[in-house]
Motif scaffolding. Structure first.
Motif, PDB file in Angstrom:
ATOM      1  N   LEU A  33       0.799  -1.169  -0.027  1.00 60.79           N
ATOM      2  CA  LEU A  33       0.142   0.023  -0.239  1.00 60.79           C
ATOM      3  C   LEU A  33       0.816   1.123  -0.137  1.00 60.79           C
ATOM      4  O   LEU A  33       0.422   2.429  -0.395  1.00 60.79           O
ATOM      5  CB  LEU A  33      -0.840  -0.021   1.344  1.00 60.79           C
ATOM      6  N   LEU A  34       2.033   1.186   0.583  1.00 56.04           N
ATOM      7  CA  LEU A  34       3.028   2.315   0.729  1.00 56.04           C
ATOM      8  C   LEU A  34       4.369   2.304  -0.066  1.00 56.04           C
ATOM      9  O   LEU A  34       4.988   3.012  -0.156  1.00 56.04           O
ATOM     10  CB  LEU A  34       3.381   2.546   2.183  1.00 56.04           C
ATOM     11  N   ALA A  35       4.190   1.413  -1.380  1.00 51.33           N
ATOM     12  CA  ALA A  35       5.154   1.078  -2.060  1.00 51.33           C
ATOM     13  C   ALA A  35       5.525   2.408  -2.871  1.00 51.33           C
ATOM     14  O   ALA A  35       7.100   2.606  -3.076  1.00 51.33           O
ATOM     15  CB  ALA A  35       4.923   0.127  -3.100  1.00 51.33           C
ATOM     16  N   ASP A  36       4.716   3.413  -3.173  1.00 50.93           N
ATOM     17  CA  ASP A  36       5.177   4.557  -3.666  1.00 50.93           C
ATOM     18  C   ASP A  36       6.034   5.585  -3.005  1.00 50.93           C
ATOM     19  O   ASP A  36       6.096   6.635  -3.271  1.00 50.93           O
ATOM     20  CB  ASP A  36       3.877   5.225  -4.304  1.00 50.93           C
ATOM     21  N   VAL A  76       5.648   8.280   7.149  1.00 50.78           N
ATOM     22  CA  VAL A  76       6.522   8.237   5.974  1.00 50.78           C
ATOM     23  C   VAL A  76       6.063   8.851   4.877  1.00 50.78           C
ATOM     24  O   VAL A  76       6.607   9.250   3.805  1.00 50.78           O
ATOM     25  CB  VAL A  76       6.812   6.790   5.679  1.00 50.78           C
ATOM     26  N   THR A  77       4.603   9.144   4.809  1.00 48.65           N
ATOM     27  CA  THR A  77       4.147  10.105   3.724  1.00 48.65           C
ATOM     28  C   THR A  77       3.881  11.666   4.124  1.00 48.65           C
ATOM     29  O   THR A  77       3.437  12.351   3.565  1.00 48.65           O
ATOM     30  CB  THR A  77       2.560   9.447   3.414  1.00 48.65           C
ATOM     31  N   GLU A  78       4.774  11.948   5.390  1.00 47.04           N
ATOM     32  CA  GLU A  78       4.462  13.195   6.009  1.00 47.04           C
ATOM     33  C   GLU A  78       2.995  13.817   5.779  1.00 47.04           C
ATOM     34  O   GLU A  78       2.846  15.112   5.400  1.00 47.04           O
ATOM     35  CB  GLU A  78       5.296  14.114   5.071  1.00 47.04           C
ATOM     36  N   GLY A  79       2.002  12.762   6.191  1.00 48.66           N
ATOM     37  CA  GLY A  79       0.585  13.263   6.471  1.00 48.66           C
ATOM     38  C   GLY A  79      -0.034  13.342   5.300  1.00 48.66           C
ATOM     39  O   GLY A  79      -1.087  13.723   5.409  1.00 48.66           O
ATOM     40  N   ARG A  80       0.394  12.778   4.013  1.00 50.95           N
ATOM     41  CA  ARG A  80      -0.149  12.807   2.769  1.00 50.95           C
ATOM     42  C   ARG A  80      -0.977  11.574   2.477  1.00 50.95           C
ATOM     43  O   ARG A  80      -1.490  11.234   1.370  1.00 50.95           O
ATOM     44  CB  ARG A  80       0.682  13.379   1.769  1.00 50.95           C
ATOM     45  N   VAL A  81      -0.842  10.637   3.696  1.00 50.43           N
ATOM     46  CA  VAL A  81      -1.206   9.296   3.261  1.00 50.43           C
ATOM     47  C   VAL A  81      -2.822   9.448   2.877  1.00 50.43           C
ATOM     48  O   VAL A  81      -3.709   9.979   3.647  1.00 50.43           O
ATOM     49  CB  VAL A  81      -1.269   8.295   4.462  1.00 50.43           C
ATOM     50  N   PRO A  82      -3.392   8.811   1.863  1.00 54.37           N
ATOM     51  CA  PRO A  82      -4.831   8.872   1.446  1.00 54.37           C
ATOM     52  C   PRO A  82      -5.481   8.205   2.533  1.00 54.37           C
ATOM     53  O   PRO A  82      -5.153   7.205   3.045  1.00 54.37           O
ATOM     54  CB  PRO A  82      -4.821   8.215   0.054  1.00 54.37           C
ATOM     55  N   ALA A  83      -6.907   8.585   2.571  1.00 54.80           N
ATOM     56  CA  ALA A  83      -8.035   7.939   3.484  1.00 54.80           C
ATOM     57  C   ALA A  83      -8.266   6.552   3.142  1.00 54.80           C
ATOM     58  O   ALA A  83      -8.409   5.648   4.047  1.00 54.80           O
ATOM     59  CB  ALA A  83      -8.987   8.881   3.627  1.00 54.80           C
TER      60      ALA A  83
END
Length: 232
Positions: A33-36, A76-83
């Motif tokens: 899910l976080l590969a990008d 790791v996404t600096e708060g930008r992880v999608p809901a």
């Protein structure tokens, strides 16, 4: 004269039934899910850091693991992880809680064999409701004289539990797959510690085998009844 063995404690997760493999599968899904946003090795390291930080807040088990995954995803996404990713992580945690319990080989036979002659205690840590559900599904519950679902397993934990069992700590044995949580602290309070390895092990449970006269290791639970008889 050595104290007669009267009480046997069993760990539950990855000693009597499968557990860690479901964490590994979910962690693989987490990495996909976080590969990008991060490579697998970096994600694994960050997640382990989060778990180590959060044990004192959330305890052991699926719920704490799920919250640590979400926390790591935010970091790791600096708060930008999608809901949508957060939603999938929550669903993965619920899937782990709902997964049917699967006994390990020899578990039922080993417990049943020593239940005929000894006082048995299940000593496990993790989510209270989840552990109760797995024990009920296992069909082993009626073989235990007592069940202790604890927040952590330290020497003080075993001292408290074994103080109320036949023979006390000197007459007790703890059987489990964690050197750190099952074996070493039981030996520290004067009991026996029996290590039964599992193919998968959580990094936070690693410890070196103790150099102690009351330490034993088995390849699997099929050898437990003979070991108990030999100790006497």
């Amino acid at each position: 004269m050595a104290q007669k063995l009267q009480t046997i404690g069993f760990d539950a997760d990855d000693t009597l039934w499968h557990n860690e493999r479901f964490f590994h599968l979910t962690q693989q899904r987490f990495a996909e899910l976080l590969a990008d946003h991060a490579e697998r090795a970096h994600l694994d390291a960050r997640l382990l850091e989060a778990e180590r930080r959060n044990i004192g807040h959330y305890g052991f088990g699926v719920k704490g693991f799920t919250l640590s995954m979400i926390e790591t995803a935010i970091e790791v996404t600096e708060g930008r992880v999608p809901a949508t990713v957060i939603t999938q992580l929550l669903e993965a945690g619920r899937d782990m809680l709902d997964h049917p319990m699967e006994l390990l080989p020899h578990a039922r036979q080993a417990v049943a064999a020593v239940a005929e002659t000894h006082h048995l205690v299940l000593i496990t840590k993790g989510d209270l409701l989840h552990q109760e559900r797995k024990l009920a599904q296992s069909g082993l519950g009626e073989l235990f004289d007592a069940v202790e679902i604890v927040s952590d397993k330290r020497a003080a934990t075993y001292a408290r539990i074994f103080s109320g069992t036949p023979g006390g700590a000197p007459g007790a044995m703890m059987v489990g797959n964690s050197m750190k949580s099952d074996v070493i602290p039981a030996i520290e309070v004067g009991g026996w510690g029996v290590f039964v390895p599992h193919d998968l092990a959580w990094d936070l449970e690693h410890a070196e085998a103790p150099d102690a006269p009351r330490y034993r290791a088995l390849d699997d639970l099929s050898g437990l009844a003979d070991l108990v008889e030999k100790i006497g």
